[in-house]
Motif scaffolding. Structure first.
Motif, short mmCIF file in Angstrom:
data_model
loop_
_atom_site.label_atom_id
_atom_site.label_comp_id
_atom_site.label_asym_id
_atom_site.label_seq_id
_atom_site.Cartn_x
_atom_site.Cartn_y
_atom_site.Cartn_z
N ARG A 1 -72.28 166.02 75.84
CA ARG A 1 -72.72 167.30 76.50
C ARG A 1 -71.52 167.98 76.55
O ARG A 1 -71.46 168.97 77.25
CB ARG A 1 -74.06 167.45 77.62
CG ARG A 1 -75.15 166.81 76.82
CD ARG A 1 -76.24 166.54 78.52
NE ARG A 1 -76.38 167.98 79.38
CZ ARG A 1 -76.65 167.81 80.17
NH1 ARG A 1 -76.40 166.89 80.90
NH2 ARG A 1 -76.90 169.35 80.99
N ILE B 1 -83.26 165.62 76.91
CA ILE B 1 -82.83 165.04 77.14
C ILE B 1 -82.92 163.49 78.03
O ILE B 1 -82.55 162.79 77.61
CB ILE B 1 -81.05 164.96 78.15
CG1 ILE B 1 -80.67 166.54 78.31
CG2 ILE B 1 -80.34 164.13 79.03
CD1 ILE B 1 -79.69 167.14 79.64
N VAL C 1 -74.50 160.10 75.69
CA VAL C 1 -75.02 160.97 76.49
C VAL C 1 -74.08 162.05 76.85
O VAL C 1 -74.04 163.64 77.22
CB VAL C 1 -76.45 161.08 76.64
CG1 VAL C 1 -76.99 162.63 77.70
CG2 VAL C 1 -77.37 160.40 76.27
N GLU D 1 -76.67 166.13 86.31
CA GLU D 1 -77.11 165.57 84.95
C GLU D 1 -76.09 165.20 85.00
O GLU D 1 -76.25 163.58 84.13
CB GLU D 1 -77.94 166.74 84.12
CG GLU D 1 -79.58 167.40 84.93
CD GLU D 1 -79.78 168.22 83.84
OE1 GLU D 1 -81.02 169.07 84.22
OE2 GLU D 1 -78.78 168.77 82.97
N GLN E 1 -83.53 161.90 75.29
CA GLN E 1 -83.17 160.81 74.52
C GLN E 1 -83.11 159.56 75.71
O GLN E 1 -82.46 158.84 74.71
CB GLN E 1 -81.72 161.59 75.23
CG GLN E 1 -81.32 162.49 73.75
CD GLN E 1 -80.17 163.42 74.24
OE1 GLN E 1 -79.40 163.48 75.20
NE2 GLN E 1 -79.37 163.94 73.00
N ASP F 1 -78.89 170.77 76.15
CA ASP F 1 -78.27 170.55 77.01
C ASP F 1 -79.97 171.24 77.71
O ASP F 1 -79.97 170.77 79.69
CB ASP F 1 -77.67 172.46 77.78
CG ASP F 1 -76.62 171.46 77.94
OD1 ASP F 1 -75.96 170.78 78.05
OD2 ASP F 1 -75.12 172.88 78.31
#
Length: 217
Positions: free
Chosen positions: A174, A186, A170, A64, A189, A181
């Motif tokens: 994190r 996300i 982003v 990710e 976002q 998380d």
């Protein structure tokens, strides 16, 4: 013809030599280094997340994060390509597969817990300190670089630099916070970044304008 000859005479007499810009890849690397430096600056008052060493051993988290960074870099590269006339068309679309795959990974990661997850409140969607600093700062770095080039497509340039800055934010937040998380969070976002990029893209007409090098004839 007389007007054209007069214009040529004025250009040869008044226009100064232009400085050649570095290749787009080098401009992208310079922007990425400035953005990472901004992330490091953000850690000076927040520090890094306490479980960073542990989550860096988690394949899903690494994928990710890698896709967040890749999306930011490719969106930045696409924005820079728009500022260079004559670049190949695929360079301006290369970020789309990255962000689509990023959303797909988030969707697959979040499906098992989707039924139990609640929609986060808007106030908890982003870190109110790290995200604005990293996203706005990163976008400004990219805008400053692009303003030195040609404003070929100002609306699309503006939208892409906002997506690039948001992707960097982003990725950066994190690394700092351990409560951002959740894949659903996300994904929201990412959608918010895309929406904001599209909403503010018309401002590119004000930010990126052709420089006037000669006066009226």
């Amino acid at each position: 013809m007389a007007d054209l000859g007069h214009l040529i005479d004025r250009l040869s007499a008044e226009a100064g030599p232009s400085r050649r810009l570095p290749p787009p890849v080098l401009r992208l690397v310079r922007w990425a280094l400035l953005s990472i430096a901004l992330m490091l600056l953000a850690t000076t008052w927040h520090g890094v997340r306490g479980d960073l060493a542990m989550v860096m051993g988690t394949p899903t988290w690494l994928v990710e994060q890698g896709l967040a960074l890749l999306t930011a870099l490719l969106a930045g590269f696409a924005a820079i390509s728009f500022s260079v006339p004559g670049r190949r068309g695929w360079e301006r679309l290369v970020w789309l597969p990255a962000i689509a795959f990023w959303v797909l990974v988030l969707w697959e990661s979040g499906k098992p817990d989707m039924a139990t997850q609640e929609m986060p409140a808007l106030v908890h969607l982003f870190c109110p300190y790290c995200f604005p600093v990293i996203s706005i700062g990163s976008a400004l770095f990219l805008a400053a670089d692009m303003r030195r080039a040609a404003p070929v497509a100002p609306v699309r340039m503006m939208g892409l630099l906002l997506i690039a800055g948001g992707g960097m934010a982003v990725f950066g937040e994190r690394m700092i916070h351990d409560d951002l998380d959740a894949p659903l969070l996300i994904a929201i976002q990412v959608v918010a970044i895309l929406f904001l990029g599209a909403l503010l893209a018309p401002l590119g007409r004000l930010l990126f304008r052709w420089k006037r090098v000669v006066g009226k004839m």
